[in-house]
Design a protein around this motif. Structure first.
Motif, PDB file in Angstrom:
ATOM      1  N   SER A  89      55.183  -7.232 -36.081  1.00  0.00           N
ATOM      2  CA  SER A  89      54.282  -6.132 -36.386  1.00  0.00           C
ATOM      3  C   SER A  89      54.914  -4.783 -36.062  1.00  0.00           C
ATOM      4  O   SER A  89      54.406  -3.752 -36.450  1.00  0.00           O
ATOM      5  N   TYR A  90      56.026  -4.799 -35.325  1.00  0.00           N
ATOM      6  CA  TYR A  90      56.734  -3.544 -35.071  1.00  0.00           C
ATOM      7  C   TYR A  90      58.014  -3.457 -35.872  1.00  0.00           C
ATOM      8  O   TYR A  90      58.910  -2.697 -35.556  1.00  0.00           O
ATOM      9  N   GLU A  98      59.428  -0.069 -37.128  1.00  0.00           N
ATOM     10  CA  GLU A  98      60.022   0.751 -36.090  1.00  0.00           C
ATOM     11  C   GLU A  98      61.393   0.193 -35.694  1.00  0.00           C
ATOM     12  O   GLU A  98      62.365   0.939 -35.554  1.00  0.00           O
ATOM     13  N   SER A 104      57.251  -1.917 -44.858  1.00  0.00           N
ATOM     14  CA  SER A 104      56.127  -1.735 -43.941  1.00  0.00           C
ATOM     15  C   SER A 104      54.777  -1.855 -44.631  1.00  0.00           C
ATOM     16  O   SER A 104      53.781  -2.172 -43.998  1.00  0.00           O
ATOM     17  N   SER A 146      49.157  -2.283 -33.315  1.00  0.00           N
ATOM     18  CA  SER A 146      49.216  -1.775 -34.685  1.00  0.00           C
ATOM     19  C   SER A 146      48.002  -2.285 -35.441  1.00  0.00           C
ATOM     20  O   SER A 146      47.513  -3.379 -35.197  1.00  0.00           O
ATOM     21  N   ARG A 155      51.782   5.653 -40.136  1.00  0.00           N
ATOM     22  CA  ARG A 155      53.146   5.256 -40.456  1.00  0.00           C
ATOM     23  C   ARG A 155      53.522   5.794 -41.842  1.00  0.00           C
ATOM     24  O   ARG A 155      54.588   6.380 -42.027  1.00  0.00           O
ATOM     25  N   PHE A 158      55.019   5.118 -32.602  1.00  0.00           N
ATOM     26  CA  PHE A 158      54.554   4.519 -31.332  1.00  0.00           C
ATOM     27  C   PHE A 158      53.483   5.369 -30.668  1.00  0.00           C
ATOM     28  O   PHE A 158      52.611   4.859 -29.983  1.00  0.00           O
TER      29      PHE A 158
END
Lengths: 507, 482
Positions: B4-5, B8, B47, B63, B71, B112
């Motif tokens: 889920s990140y 990033e 994403s 998230s 995002r 973040f």
């Protein structure tokens, strides 16, 4: 033909916009094409307005030529256009005056392409404002007018054009943002209803539904003032600036003096009418109780407009400024008359919009004619023009007489109706207002004397009389003024049924 | 969970990779920009592709659809920044790889910041974002004003964030927690508080807001932005005015809505709305009044962006779902018009080396295309229909009028009067371009920029008359915050 009839309002509104795009595509080295194409577009719009007039059902009080579908579902915004007696005469007036102003613009030499593009955009805005019946749509058209007007005054105007342009823009925007708060407030306080396609909606912008299905007088008060009254004030300030009503009128003389002649024509002939129209369409219909509450105050402001502006006219030396203040004075008649809630009063107020919408453009055209030749408008520096330009002097005489309310010409009928209507409700105020008729006569006749009579001024020797373009603009207006003066039913017939219905809802 | 990140993580890796590759093998600005642009585009597609699932298992960051929205906003504004950083007068070709690394890191930190669920993780990501911003603002190495701006920014930032840190530590002292949701619970349990403690708590809340207000350039932490905006490289400043504010408002929405929104909360019930409302009034009024006399366009836009932050805070002060939706909708509009306006300034200043209003005299005849687009952006910023900015403002005002009550009506009226005032200074630029005459030499600029601002201009008009797609986009990402 069926297609044209069922979409006539959209056609009239968006034809100029299409025209604007085409004008933008014509290379600027062909200014002649741009000019004639723009005249063609405004001519077409005028023809359409005549078709609409011919097919308008005079006995009906319902909306006609309605176009109605859902535009943006997320906010229950509808594309809703239609005409009834309240706006039909103004739609015709808009088409007529736009055409006249477009012909008068043929003399523009500077940045022709930009000028006509802005002019056509302005037409779209004006037409849309008069036919839109959804508050959101109305607001968009209302604001769309501002930008072209800013450029038309600011680029093609006189010496202090920048000041006048931004003053106009700021004043009007200030009023309209308050109106925006009013619009949103009405929206969120409206009862659940259905959109035109049958889907349920929690709120609505539809002016007709807001009128018939909602009673805003019972809403919770804000700041200790009733909700309806507060919203009334928000709308009223927006419209009052446009009328313009004392003390919000100071933008008008500046805008008029600096604007090029055709734009003054549009300003006086069409834009000033939007204030009164908006009050009748929105304040009167949606907020009848608050209107009753405010009527005496509005009438007082009307009288101030009439008398104060008439006295200011006496002191003017600039011909255009004089005509500008006379417009302020004449719009006061509508304000006073419509506050009376009587049949002749409101009828007269709406008729006054039309007659003033024909007379004041003619006055501005007249001021333009002399400015084109002498390059100044100082009343005191003229004299004896009647010997040099007889045809021009005759038309000026006619327009002045019409504006001061000489029987047999258009202005008279409207003023008489206004006074009759107003007298039934405000005796003293009407008497005070009526004195302005004398002042009006005084300033017009005095101007007449200073400009046209007296010995020939050698400085102006050899000025040509009206040219073809000027005749094209002045003759039709003069004709309409005379016809309306003799037979006002041409307009009264189409406006009266709706107005009688409107008054019944107010009582 | 790591998945889920993914955006990033990948962005971070891509940034380092780009720095490495182009440090070893120096390439032209065009190539670095194209590679960075395409990489970021791919990352953005990833994403939103559905591979990245929302995740709320972590207690530090979470998230959700809500954070995904931010995002995307940050991604999109970065993409435009890449295009306009290329061959900018203010960024030298030699430092391009480092600069692009910074921009990649900017995304990571900003993202973040919105995802933070804990005051400390919020603070840390915000500090990283600030550090990157200080560096990027001073990236215009040839000009002293850029270094000055960076230093000023750092000093102001240090003050604001230390105030915030103090607030956080006090909050930890009273509630024993740093998690948004736990603090909310604790605040609710404390019930009726005695007067001095109550006032102290209000002060603490203001302190915690301080850091976010600094990022948003909201009263009383707005004074840095004119200097920083004027001194920093324009493409980065444009990013700062959009993405950095987006991240801050995203974080602020979460803090307000999770920590203080509960109606039963004795401490904050009604007070948060009042605090935000008063701050909004001060911010937009100060921003607008100070913009009136600016002759430097970057300073002018700095004050205007202060005012716009004020409008957003105004809507947020309704503290409900509608207002959050309105703020998000406005962010989309603000992105389009504010980036557009900044890029128009950049195009002119890249050529004239100055942002003074004199350079815009007669622009309409030197480059009608640029002048027309700039006019569209400025009118959109004013909030005049039929442009996108009007719809955005409409949503903001609707959000507070929807709430009803005298205070909100007063707020709305102050807000609309402010937007009428703002017309004056925006119209000054239009006047310079159209009504005044300058030198007549034709003004040309490269086609990438031409099409990019053209694209933004089309959006500013198109979404002004047909905003259903934007509404659907915003609503799609409009779920619960966690």
């Amino acid at each position: 033909m069926d297609f044209i009839l069922s979409h006539i309002l959209s056609l009239m509104t968006f034809l100029p916009l299409v025209g604007m795009v085409i004008v933008a595509l014509i290379p600027s080295r062909y200014p002649q094409y741009i000019r004639y194409f723009s005249v063609l577009v405004s001519g077409l719009v005028f023809l359409l307005s005549l078709v609409m007039y011919a097919y308008f059902d005079r006995d009906s009080t319902d909306l006609q030529f309605v176009e109605h579908f859902v535009w943006i579902r997320g906010f229950n915004i509808e594309y809703f256009m239609g005409v009834d007696g309240l706006n039909v005469s103004l739609v015709i007036l808009t088409a007529l005056i736009s055409l006249i102003a477009c012909i008068a613009s043929l003399g523009i030499e500077k940045k022709v392409k930009g000028y006509f593009a802005m002019f056509l955009l302005l037409m779209t805005g004006m037409m849309g404002t008069f036919v839109a019946l959804d508050l959101f749509l109305f607001y968009i058209f209302w604001e769309v007018m501002l930008l072209p007007m800013y450029f038309l005054i600011g680029i093609w105007g006189g010496p202090r054009k920048e000041y006048a342009a931004i003053k106009f823009f700021l004043y009007t925007l200030f009023g309209s943002v308050l109106m925006l708060v009013g619009i949103i407030a009405l929206y969120y306080n409206s009862e659940p209803t259905t959109l035109v396609d049958g889907t349920a909606a929690s709120h609505t912008f539809n002016i007709m539904k807001l009128t018939t299905e909602n009673d805003f007088s019972s809403k919770a008060p804000l700041f200790g003032i009733s909700f309806a009254k507060l919203v009334f004030v928000l709308f009223f300030i927006g419209f009052a600036i446009k009328i313009p009503m004392f003390p919000f009128h100071t933008w008008l003389p500046d805008a008029h003096v600096e604007a090029p002649t055709p734009i003054s024509v549009i300003l006086a002939g069409i834009l000033l009418k939007m204030g009164i129209y908006g009050i009748l369409r929105i304040n009167y219909q949606i907020l009848p109780e608050a209107t009753q509450w405010a009527a005496p105050v509005v009438a007082v402001f009307g009288v101030i407009n009439i008398v104060y502006a008439a006295f200011v006219c006496m002191a003017q030396e600039d011909l255009k400024k004089l005509i500008a203040y006379s417009s302020v004075s004449h719009m006061g008649f509508s304000l006073l008359a419509m506050s009376s809630f009587s049949e002749p009063g409101i009828s007269g107020a709406v008729l006054q919009l039309f007659t003033h919408g024909v007379i004041s453009p003619m006055l501005f055209l007249i001021a333009g004619v002399i400015y084109d030749r002498a390059h100044h408008r100082d009343i005191n520096k003229f004299g004896g023009l009647a010997h040099i330009m007889p045809e021009y002097s005759a038309f000026t005489g006619l327009a002045f007489m019409a504006s001061l309310g000489l029987p047999g010409l258009a202005g008279f009928i409207a003023e008489v109706l206004c006074f009759i209507g107003a007298f039934s409700a405000f005796k003293l105020m009407t008497v005070i207002a009526a004195t302005s008729v004398v002042i009006t006569a005084a300033y017009y006749l005095w101007t007449m004397q200073r400009v046209f009579l007296g010995p020939k001024n050698p400085r102006y020797e050899g000025y040509p009389d009206l040219n073809l373009r000027e005749r094209f603009t002045l003759y039709p207006l003069a004709l309409i003024i005379v016809i309306l003066g003799v037979y006002p039913m041409i307009i009264l017939d189409i406006i009266n049924p709706t107005i009688f219905r409107l008054i019944n809802t107010l009582r | 969970m790591l998945l889920s990140y993914l955006p990033e993580i990948l962005t971070f890796a891509a940034g380092l990779l780009i720095l490495f590759v182009f440090s070893v093998r120096r390439s032209s600005f065009d190539i670095i920009t194209s590679v960075s642009f395409l990489t970021l585009l791919v990352l953005m597609v990833i994403s939103v592709s559905g591979i990245v699932q929302p995740d709320a298992s972590s207690r530090l960051f979470a998230s959700s659809r809500f954070t995904e929205f931010f995002r995307i906003i940050i991604f999109v504004s970065l993409l435009f920044t890449f295009l306009f950083s290329n061959r900018s007068r203010e960024i030298s070709e030699n430092t391009a790889p480092e600069y692009f690394l910074m921009l990649y890191l900017f995304f990571v930190a900003a993202s973040f910041m919105v995802m933070a669920e804990n005051l400390l993780s919020l603070y840390i990501s915000m500090e990283i974002l600030s550090l990157i911003s200080y560096i990027c603002v001073s990236f215009d190495f040839d000009r002293a004003r850029s270094k000055e701006a960076g230093l000023k920014y750092a000093i102001y930032g240090a003050v604001a964030s230390s105030i915030m840190l103090f607030g956080i530590s006090y909050m930890y002292g009273t509630t024993g927690s740093l998690y948004y949701s736990e603090i909310a619970q604790k605040l609710q349990e404390t019930g009726s508080l005695s007067e001095p403690v109550f006032l102290m708590n209000i002060l603490v809340i203001l302190m915690i807001f301080g850091g976010l207000f600094f990022k948003l350039s909201v009263f009383p932490f707005y004074a840095w932005s004119p200097d920083v905006y004027q001194g920093g490289p324009t493409p980065f400043v444009a990013l700062l005015s959009v993405a950095s504010k987006a991240a801050a408002i995203g974080a602020l929405i979460k803090v307000v809505m999770i920590m203080f929104a509960a109606d039963t909360n004795a401490l904050t019930n009604g007070n948060i709305a009042l605090i935000l409302g008063i701050i909004a009034v001060l911010t937009m009024t100060l921003g607008n009044l100070m913009a009136i006399n600016q002759n430097n366009l970057k300073r002018l836009l700095a004050y205007s962006s202060i005012a716009h932050a004020g409008y957003m805070i105004m809507a947020l002060s309704a503290v409900d779902d509608t207002s959050v939706l309105a703020v998000k909708f406005y962010l989309v509009a603000y992105l389009v018009m504010n980036l557009g306006a900044f890029y128009c300034v950049q195009i002119v200043s890249d050529r004239t080396d100055s942002e003074d209003i004199e350079n815009y005299y007669g622009l309409s005849s030197r480059n009608p295309y640029l002048a027309a687009l700039f006019t569209v952006f400025l009118l959109s910023l004013t909030g005049i229909p039929p442009f996108f900015g009007f719809i955005g403002k409409f949503y903001l005002f609707a959000a507070i009028i929807h709430k009803g009550g005298g205070w909100y009506y007063a707020l709305a009226i102050i807000g609309v009067i402010n937007s009428a005032i703002s017309l004056y200074y925006y119209a000054r630029i239009i006047r310079a371009m159209y009504l005044l005459n300058g030198n007549d030499e034709p003004f040309v600029f490269d086609s990438v920029r031409k099409y990019t601002i053209g694209f933004l201009g089309v959006l500013a008009v198109l979404f002004g008359v047909w905003f259903s797609p934007v509404l659907r986009f915003v609503e799609y990402f409009h779920t619960v915050l966690r």
